[in-house]
Design a protein around this motif. Structure first.
Motif, short mmCIF file in Angstrom:
data_model
loop_
_atom_site.label_atom_id
_atom_site.label_comp_id
_atom_site.label_asym_id
_atom_site.label_seq_id
_atom_site.Cartn_x
_atom_site.Cartn_y
_atom_site.Cartn_z
N SER A 30 3.77 -18.38 0.19
CA SER A 30 4.43 -18.89 -0.87
C SER A 30 3.62 -18.93 -2.27
CB SER A 30 4.44 -20.59 -0.48
OG SER A 30 5.23 -21.25 -1.62
N THR A 31 4.05 -17.81 -3.04
CA THR A 31 3.51 -17.41 -4.38
C THR A 31 4.46 -17.56 -5.61
OG1 THR A 31 3.57 -15.27 -3.99
CG2 THR A 31 1.78 -16.42 -3.36
N ARG A 32 4.08 -17.89 -6.73
CA ARG A 32 4.99 -17.98 -7.91
C ARG A 32 4.08 -17.47 -9.02
NH1 ARG A 32 8.16 -18.84 -4.94
NH2 ARG A 32 9.51 -20.62 -4.41
N SER A 33 4.87 -16.72 -9.83
CA SER A 33 4.16 -16.10 -11.16
C SER A 33 4.64 -16.99 -12.25
CB SER A 33 4.67 -14.64 -11.30
OG SER A 33 4.47 -14.08 -12.46
N ILE A 34 3.67 -17.48 -12.87
CA ILE A 34 3.86 -18.32 -13.92
C ILE A 34 3.21 -17.91 -15.15
CG2 ILE A 34 3.87 -20.83 -14.81
CD1 ILE A 34 3.89 -21.66 -11.95
N GLY A 35 3.56 -17.42 -16.22
CA GLY A 35 3.17 -16.92 -17.53
C GLY A 35 2.30 -15.81 -17.39
N GLY A 36 2.47 -14.70 -16.30
CA GLY A 36 1.53 -13.67 -16.11
C GLY A 36 0.50 -14.25 -15.23
N ARG A 37 0.58 -15.23 -14.38
CA ARG A 37 -0.44 -15.74 -13.49
C ARG A 37 0.12 -16.18 -12.29
NH1 ARG A 37 -5.56 -16.05 -15.89
NH2 ARG A 37 -5.73 -16.01 -18.08
N VAL A 38 -0.53 -15.77 -11.08
CA VAL A 38 0.10 -16.14 -9.61
C VAL A 38 -0.54 -17.57 -9.06
CG1 VAL A 38 -1.67 -14.75 -8.47
CG2 VAL A 38 0.59 -15.07 -7.56
N PHE A 39 0.15 -18.36 -8.80
CA PHE A 39 -0.09 -19.47 -8.02
C PHE A 39 0.53 -19.41 -6.55
CE2 PHE A 39 -0.20 -20.01 -12.46
CZ PHE A 39 -1.48 -20.75 -12.65
N GLY A 40 -0.43 -19.89 -5.56
CA GLY A 40 0.25 -20.17 -4.27
C GLY A 40 -0.51 -19.87 -3.17
N SER A 41 -0.29 -19.77 -2.06
CA SER A 41 -1.03 -19.56 -0.59
C SER A 41 -0.33 -18.53 0.08
CB SER A 41 -1.36 -20.57 -0.12
OG SER A 41 -0.10 -21.23 0.39
N MET A 42 -1.30 -17.95 1.13
CA MET A 42 -0.94 -16.95 1.98
C MET A 42 -1.77 -17.10 3.19
SD MET A 42 -0.73 -12.64 1.11
CE MET A 42 0.31 -13.00 -0.14
N LEU A 43 -1.11 -16.84 4.24
CA LEU A 43 -1.95 -16.90 5.66
C LEU A 43 -1.82 -15.49 6.28
CD1 LEU A 43 -3.11 -18.62 8.02
CD2 LEU A 43 -0.99 -18.92 8.69
N LEU A 44 -2.85 -15.02 6.38
CA LEU A 44 -2.94 -13.48 6.81
C LEU A 44 -3.33 -13.53 8.20
CD1 LEU A 44 -4.68 -11.48 4.02
CD2 LEU A 44 -2.13 -11.87 4.58
N GLY A 45 -3.09 -12.87 9.17
CA GLY A 45 -3.47 -12.59 10.59
C GLY A 45 -4.22 -11.17 10.15
N ILE A 46 -5.67 -11.07 10.66
CA ILE A 46 -6.49 -9.94 10.55
C ILE A 46 -6.93 -9.66 11.85
CG2 ILE A 46 -8.58 -8.97 9.29
CD1 ILE A 46 -8.07 -10.91 7.14
N THR A 47 -6.64 -8.16 12.38
CA THR A 47 -7.46 -7.59 13.37
C THR A 47 -8.67 -6.99 13.27
OG1 THR A 47 -6.22 -5.69 13.22
CG2 THR A 47 -4.94 -7.50 14.51
N GLY A 48 -9.42 -6.95 14.25
CA GLY A 48 -10.72 -6.06 14.13
C GLY A 48 -11.80 -7.08 14.61
#
Length: 74
Positions: A30-48
């Motif tokens: 869930s991210t938003r661009s406001i005034g050329g900047r990005v705000f929000g969060s992300m959940l990644l699954g990383i293998t390895g």
């Protein structure tokens, strides 16, 4: 967590995969661009395993993203 970093037009997760050889699955975002900047969060699954996770955390933190590992049943 994206906390107001400037948008560069570079796909961050794709760059990480190319530059570091780390495959990451975006499980939620869930991210938003406001005034050329990005705000929000992300959940990644990383293998390895731990090495890949640690490399990904370092890469993302250097890029200005607040990144931390979340473990199941920790």
């Amino acid at each position: 967590v994206f906390n107001g970093e400037e948008i560069t037009g570079t796909p961050l997760i794709a760059r990480m995969a190319i530059e570091k050889g780390i495959a990451a699955n975006i499980s939620a975002a869930s991210t938003r661009s406001i005034g050329g900047r990005v705000f929000g969060s992300m959940l990644l699954g990383i293998t390895g395993g731990d090495e890949s996770v640690n490399t990904a955390l370092e890469y993302l933190n250097v890029k200005g993203v607040v990144a931390e590992e979340v473990k199941v049943n920790a």
